[in-house]
Structure formats: C-alpha cells, structure tokens
Design a protein around this motif. Structure first.
Motif: not given
Length: 591
Positions: A281-290, A299-310, A320-323
């Motif tokens: 399961t550790y690779l699941l979830g990536k498609e939902f990031v897209a 939202e994607k930061e300049k370094d390519g990492s993806v975040w959820c602003d709560l 939710v995803q490293r750079s």
C-alpha cells in the motif's frame, strides 16, 4: 415500544391536553433509591415552555398517566421530579417475552445497510506484540463485536507495517550476528527471534556511535554516520529496488514474525477478516495527489513538494508528497482508505484503533479525504486510546525492556492459579480442567480490567488487582456466572413454562437492569465504548448477588415462585454471557 417511549408519548399528550403546548422531548432518569418509583420524569426542563409550579405540573402529568397508561399504578412528586411506579405485570410481560431468547440484546445485521470496517493491531514486523498492542487488539476486537451486535455488518482488518528502515535493522542484525539461527533451531517464537535482532541492532549501533564520538565526532554526526545505520539504509534501497537476496531475506524473516503473531492472536482470542500490508500500500495515494492538485485541494511548492493547506480549518499545512516525488505516511493512508472502499464496496465507514499520539494525524487524514470529495469520509472514526503502564513503569522496544504480550498472558494465568489455590476454589478439578480455567480467569481478568476503562483514559495495569474475586473485576463476574450455572444444574424440575408472580423488590431491580441491555449495546456502539458494556454487566451482577443473598430460590414459598427465580437466574446468565462475548471474554460453566 420501550417503557420510556410509551411514557414519553403520554407525557407529551398530557402537556398538550392540559397546557396546550407541544413538548419536543421528555427527560427521564432512574428513580433515586430513597423514593418509591421505577422511573422518574424530570419536570424542570419543561418549565421553559410550561409556566407554573413544578410540583403541580408533576401532579397533573402523574394523574394523566395513571388514568391513561395501563401499567402506571401510582406516582409521587418530589420538587421537580415525578416518580412513576410501574406495575409488576408490565415487568412480567417483558420477562416472558425475552426469557427464551439466547441472543437477548443482540441485533442481526440489517439488510442493505452499509458495513463498517474496523482496523486494529497493525503491528511492525520487527518485534513481538507488547502490552500496548494488547489494549489496541482488545479495544478494536470488542468495538467490532459491539458494532456487529448493534445490527451492523463488520469487517475486521489491520495494516501490517512490514517495510521500512526499522524492518531492515532486524534483517541486517540477523545477517551479521545471527549465524543462521531460526525459530526451529532456537525454540523461540519467530516474532521473538526477530525482536531480539532489533534489540541487537540498537546495542551494536550504540557501540559504533560511542566509538565515533571517542574519535572526535559530534554525537549528531556519529548517529548519522554509524556504519551499521548506513548499511541498513542501503538495505532499504535494495529492497525498494527489488534486490532478490534482500527480498528473500525480508520474506523469510517476516514469515517467522507472522507465525508468531498468529499464535499470540489465537491466545488473545482476536481475529481478522482481511489483511493489508504496507509493502503493497505504500505507493497508493500518489494518483490522488495529482487529482488533488487539479481540483485545488493540494498545492505545489517551488521545490516540487505538494501540500494541503488546512489553516482555514484550524489545522496547519500538511505535506502529502516530498519534492523528490516520494510519498509520506499521509499519502499512503489516503490511498489505503480509498483502496479499502474499492475492495469492499459495501463499506460506508471505518474505525481506526490507534493510540492518542496519532490524534492530529487522523484529524488531518479525515479532513483531506472529505476535501477530496469522498462521501464516506464523514463516517470515519479514530478510536483513540491512552497508554497502558505497569506499576514498574513504561516500555521501550529498542532496549528490549518491553512487556511482551505472550509473557503477560502466561503471567495472568499463573496469577490466577496462585490466587485460586490460596482461596481453595478448585478442589476436585483435574489438572487439565484447572489449567484451562486458569487461562479463562487470567485472560478474562486482563481483558475486563482494560476494557472497563474509558478508551481515552490512560491505564495503570495491576495484574494482582485485576484477578480479585471481589469488586469490579472479570473473575467476580465469571464467578457469578458459574454460580448461576450451578443453580441451573440443581433445578431438577421443568422451569420452562411462563409464570405470573408478585415481584420481590430485588427481582424488580434485576428486571429493570435487564431491560436496559439492548439500549446499552446501542449506546456502546454509538460511542465505540466497551466500557459501557463492562460497567453495565458489573451493575447487573451486583444486583444479582444482592437478589441471591436476600431471596431464597429453592426455598421459595411455592413452585411458581421457584420456577420464576430459576428463569430469572437463567436470563441473567444469558445476559452476562452475551455482554462478555462482546468483550471477547469467556465464561466458565464451573468455577
């Protein structure tokens, strides 16, 4: 219709007919012991709508109930409390309806209703299960059984944390220091053998740190640069790349651990319908990031990492995803939740049994799933619980001072043996019978002690105190059940027929408590709380013992009374057994 529902209906009618007011709700409570009555209507909340003296309002409603409700025989008003007396006939009627129902209080799953998936245990495969896992397993299993008894279809599951650096540490230590030993060659359970190598890794790693510090390295640098840690990190990279030798070793050692876990689960009396593995399961979830990026949830930061602003929801920003494109635990949990709904389309909600140190993680997870638009996300529940401590202090698995689940279960049986022998309770039993009974008492004591406490509270677990045959303990309740079985064996006459008798006050108290059981099961399910079942059962048993001491069963005045008292004992025993089944506790026929 229950007594409360019936009375509620007529109280509303009384207020409507006399005061021309529509009451939305009626508040009830148990009648205080110093007043006569079986149930109390609380008048004070009505004063917001009905103007007047609470005593006069109570008198008016009381007279209306006596006139219109068959089973209301009398009432009295004390200040703002209307104490209502119910006829014996009502309780006898109720009793004759339930006396032959061996599933009294339990509801079969309702067709077409969404199922619930309950996750518990979810261990790492680098060490045996410990005391913390025991509370987790007992809570998760019991909540699953309670939900089932409340009319829900339930799937029990766990996610096994079978990959990562901590797993590689055990593997590397075994490879370096294990000399090929196996569970068979050592006589050790597989999970214990692997756990020993997790401890071994930590011991050797500390030696390397000490050595590097003595050569002038800072402690932080020494921790990062210790050769053993670097080797473990490289092993993880090889595993992720699918290296045949590393994967074969991983499968072999995890296999040992699963065999060991299986033995512990069997001892503990818990089971699962389906298993999930982190390695799958550790690779699941990536498609939902897209998808989340597309919909603006992420939202994607300049370094390519993806975040959820709560932050607008009172929480913080969550990665939710490293750079470098790799997933974090949150992503994995998002993917696993979605996968479970795909695998089991009839699931409409999930319960996660995880310690309270993860409270924030689950707040965030549930909120992200809601923002991603999943309808079922509103039915997710974190069954959060506090730590378990022993009088000797806390536990640490790296240092090998952990309180092992198997040892704890065995120790409970030994303590049960010691106390039973002191009390001389088991004279005339064979050795095999005694052994089986010690296990039943020991495990019952452990489970009850842990489950009678509200899940959110921290527990100081005292094994000796838990096996007391008096007070709010598992053995006290088991002993009462066994006592009733002894009474039923002595009843050498036909006690199956329905009877009508005038009730002793102790019998009426018992019937009132029995009547509460179905409602307690529903409340326990709604609140995810086995403690409600445990404490209900203790109250029932206290009332039964008071009845037993004050009312003669076989010395009753006539055959009808004797029959009723045996039947009443039988229904109390059924209710004890049903409630203890929901807690995963066995009840002995003799004790």
């Amino acid at each position: 219709m229950s007594l409360q529902e019936t009375l509620s209906k007529y109280v509303k009618q009384a207020v409507k007919s006399v005061f021309s007011i529509d009451l939305e709700t009626v508040e009830f409570q148990a009648t205080r012991k110093e007043f006569s009555g079986d149930i109390t209507v609380v008048i004070f909340p009505m004063l917001r709508f009905v103007k007047g003296n609470p005593v006069q309002i109570g008198e008016t409603i009381g007279n209306y109930l006596v006139e219109h409700v068959n089973h209301v025989k009398a009432f009295n008003v004390v200040k703002g409390f209307l104490n209502v007396e119910i006829s014996d006939a009502y309780y006898i009627e109720f009793f004759n309806e339930i006396k032959d129902d061996i599933r009294y209080g339990l509801v079969a799953p309702k067709a077409g209703e969404k199922a619930v998936m309950v996750e518990y245990s979810s261990p790492n495969t680098n060490k045996p299960l410990h005391l913390g896992h025991v509370r987790n397993n007992l809570l998760g299993y019991s909540v699953a059984e309670i939900l089932k008894a409340s009319g829900k279809k339930v799937y029990k599951t766990q996610i096994i944390n079978d990959r990562g650096i901590h797993i590689c540490k055990s593997m590397l230590a075994w490879e370096k220091f294990g000399k090929g030993e196996t569970p068979e060659s050592t006589g050790l359970k597989g999970d214990k053998l692997v756990g020993n190598y997790y401890v071994k890794f930590d011991q050797e790693y500390k030696k390397e740190i000490k050595n590097l510090v003595s050569k002038g390295s800072s402690e932080d640098d020494a921790k990062k640069n210790a050769p053993l840690l670097i080797e473990a990190q490289n092993m993880l990279l090889k595993w992720e790349a699918g290296d045949k030798e590393v994967v074969a070793l991983w499968k072999k050692m995890n296999g040992w651990v699963y065999d060991g876990f299986g033995e512990t689960y069997k001892k503990l009396g818990v089971d699962f319908d389906t298993l999930y593995y982190e390695s799958n399961t550790y690779l699941l979830g990536k498609e939902f990031v897209a998808e989340g990026l597309k919909s603006g949830v992420f939202e994607k930061e300049k370094d390519g990492s993806v975040w959820c602003d709560l932050t607008d929801d009172g929480l913080d920003k969550k990665i939710v995803q490293r750079s470098d494109g790799t997933a974090v635990y949150m992503t994995q949990d998002i993917g696993t939740a979605i996968q479970r709904i795909k695998d089991f389309p009839d699931v409409g909600g999930m319960v996660y049994t995880v310690g309270n140190e993860q409270d924030y993680h689950f707040q965030v997870l549930f909120l992200i799933l809601k923002k991603l638009g999943f309808e079922w996300a509103k039915n997710l529940y974190h069954l959060s619980y506090g730590m378990v401590d022993l009088p000797s202090g806390k536990m640490k698995s790296r240092e090998g001072t952990v309180v092992d689940a198997d040892d704890l279960i065995d120790d409970m049986a030994s303590t049960a043996e010691e106390i039973s022998e002191e009390l001389g309770k088991l004279d005339g039993y064979s050795i095999e019978e005694k052994k089986a009974l010690y296990k039943t008492i020991g495990l019952g004591a452990l489970k009850y002690y842990i489950l009678k406490v509200d899940p959110k509270k921290r527990i100081l677990f005292d094994p000796k105190e838990s096996i007391d045959f008096q007070g709010n303990t598992g053995p006290f309740i088991q002993y009462t059940y066994a006592r009733i079985q002894s009474i039923l064996r002595k009843a050498d006459f036909d006690w199956s027929i329905s009877v009508d008798v005038p009730l002793h006050s102790k019998e009426k108290e018992l019937l009132k408590q029995l009547q509460l059981f179905p409602e307690v099961v529903q409340n326990a399910a709604d609140n995810h709380s086995p403690a409600l079942i445990a404490n209900y059962t203790y109250e029932l048993v206290k009332l039964y013992n008071s009845f037993f001491q004050n009312v003669s069963i076989f010395g009753a005045d006539n055959g009808t009374e004797k029959t009723f008292r045996v039947q009443l004992s039988h229904v109390v025993a059924i209710t004890i057994k049903n409630s203890f089944t929901l807690l995963g506790i066995q009840v002995p026929e003799r004790m």
